[in-house]
Design a protein around this motif. Sequence first.
Motif, short mmCIF file in Angstrom:
data_model
loop_
_atom_site.label_atom_id
_atom_site.label_comp_id
_atom_site.label_asym_id
_atom_site.label_seq_id
_atom_site.Cartn_x
_atom_site.Cartn_y
_atom_site.Cartn_z
N ARG A 1 48.60 43.26 36.80
CA ARG A 1 48.41 44.45 37.51
C ARG A 1 47.92 45.51 36.95
N GLY A 2 48.27 45.44 35.47
CA GLY A 2 47.04 46.66 35.00
C GLY A 2 46.18 45.58 34.48
N LEU A 3 45.68 45.33 34.54
CA LEU A 3 44.71 43.93 34.39
C LEU A 3 43.51 44.48 35.94
N GLU A 4 44.12 44.32 36.52
CA GLU A 4 43.76 44.63 38.29
C GLU A 4 43.40 46.14 38.23
N ARG A 5 44.00 46.90 37.74
CA ARG A 5 44.02 48.35 37.90
C ARG A 5 42.47 48.61 36.57
N ALA A 6 42.43 47.49 35.51
CA ALA A 6 41.90 49.10 34.79
C ALA A 6 40.35 47.94 34.83
N SER A 7 40.51 46.92 35.58
CA SER A 7 39.01 46.18 35.59
C SER A 7 38.68 46.67 36.63
N ARG A 8 39.10 47.82 37.82
CA ARG A 8 38.24 48.84 38.66
C ARG A 8 36.88 49.80 38.08
N TYR A 9 37.49 49.99 36.51
CA TYR A 9 36.68 50.83 35.54
C TYR A 9 35.78 50.42 34.93
N ALA A 10 35.84 49.33 33.97
CA ALA A 10 35.49 48.32 32.87
C ALA A 10 35.46 47.05 32.88
N PRO A 11 34.61 46.18 32.34
CA PRO A 11 35.29 45.44 32.04
C PRO A 11 36.22 45.50 30.73
N THR A 12 37.24 43.88 31.53
CA THR A 12 38.50 44.12 30.98
C THR A 12 38.58 42.68 29.40
N GLN A 13 39.48 43.11 28.65
CA GLN A 13 39.88 42.68 27.46
C GLN A 13 41.35 42.41 27.38
N LEU A 14 42.12 41.55 27.36
CA LEU A 14 44.25 41.59 27.37
C LEU A 14 44.07 41.08 25.67
N ALA A 15 45.00 42.37 25.29
CA ALA A 15 44.80 42.88 23.95
C ALA A 15 45.77 42.16 23.68
N ARG A 16 46.25 41.22 22.75
CA ARG A 16 47.93 40.85 22.23
C ARG A 16 48.99 39.97 22.85
N PRO A 17 48.47 39.43 24.37
CA PRO A 17 48.89 39.63 25.15
C PRO A 17 50.65 38.25 25.05
N LEU A 18 50.91 39.17 25.41
CA LEU A 18 52.49 38.66 25.80
C LEU A 18 53.29 38.45 24.40
N GLY B 1 45.54 33.29 36.82
CA GLY B 1 44.66 34.21 38.30
C GLY B 1 44.29 35.14 37.99
N ALA B 2 45.44 36.01 37.48
CA ALA B 2 44.33 37.55 37.26
C ALA B 2 43.58 37.35 36.46
N CYS B 3 43.71 36.75 35.19
CA CYS B 3 42.17 37.11 34.08
C CYS B 3 40.62 36.30 35.25
N ARG B 4 41.05 35.72 35.41
CA ARG B 4 39.64 34.94 35.81
C ARG B 4 39.37 35.61 36.87
N GLU B 5 40.44 36.54 38.47
CA GLU B 5 39.54 36.99 39.19
C GLU B 5 39.17 38.75 38.52
N THR B 6 39.52 38.48 37.20
CA THR B 6 39.22 39.78 37.25
C THR B 6 38.28 40.58 36.33
N GLY B 7 38.30 38.93 35.17
CA GLY B 7 36.61 37.98 34.22
C GLY B 7 36.76 38.72 32.89
N PRO C 1 55.62 27.94 34.86
CA PRO C 1 54.68 27.44 34.93
C PRO C 1 53.77 28.43 35.96
N ASP C 2 54.36 29.31 37.44
CA ASP C 2 54.49 30.02 37.97
C ASP C 2 53.66 31.57 37.48
N LEU C 3 54.38 32.04 36.08
CA LEU C 3 54.07 32.69 35.39
C LEU C 3 52.97 33.08 34.78
N MET C 4 52.50 31.58 34.52
CA MET C 4 51.25 31.32 33.29
C MET C 4 50.37 31.04 34.52
#
Length: 247
Positions: free
Chosen positions: A153-170, A193-199, A185-188
């Motif tokens: 959800r954070g990636l979805e929100r942030a991508s509305r404002y600027a291109p996004t990267q995910l820092a030190r994931p998990l 999927g969120a990374c692909r959809e938000t770029g 597997p569902d969580l992964m």
Amino acid sequence: MSANRESVIGVMSAVDALDLTTDAHVHTGFSAGRDAIGVVVSAADLAGLTAITFADQAGPDTTWLSTYADSVRRAQRRTEIRLRVAAEIEVVRPDGWLALPADLSHLELVSVAVSGLPLHTGVAGPREVRAMLTAGALTADQVAETLVTATVRGLERASRYAPTQLARPLSLLARVGLDDAVLSPDLMDALAGACRETGTVVEISEAWRSPSARIVAQLRAAEVPLVPASDARYATEVGQWQYLRRV
């Protein structure tokens, strides 16, 4: 060779080409780092880098983003290294709400971080989460699901404002004593999927040793773009890869 096999090889070749002459997350004295922007750029030059992204930690009370961006632009005039202006922003609620600065216009991208576990009662730090796990107030599965959901959800929100990267994931999982095998597997699938959809581009963090080789392999298989990130606090750490080469 079959068309499917050619497609798979093409995808893997593209994903395998992790460019270790770039550093997608460095800090400076503006926030979490220790050195000036010019010192960091000089260190990047010595390391043979072609591009770096400044990603100092920022939040609602940050007042220096304009000065920060101007300093990077001045440094750009004195180097051939490609310099990008970003900020590391924390997810602070389960719905993905971010601790955004008031003005994002100076940023070229946002590096989304989840350093604590966003709960409805507030953000729980690693020590608090460990205590809750010990007391039975949280299960490992609940921690994993809450962490991934807030990240998505954070990636979805942030991508509305600027291109996004995910820092030190998990990375929070290891800090609370959990193996990332707790991720279903569902969580992964949801995270990829969120990374692909938000770029979103996922950072492989040298400083945090995150994500693990297992998660890197899963993200690569899911065609999620990955970038090397030192998360350097000191200029001497910029572009120095040990964990990245092993992974």
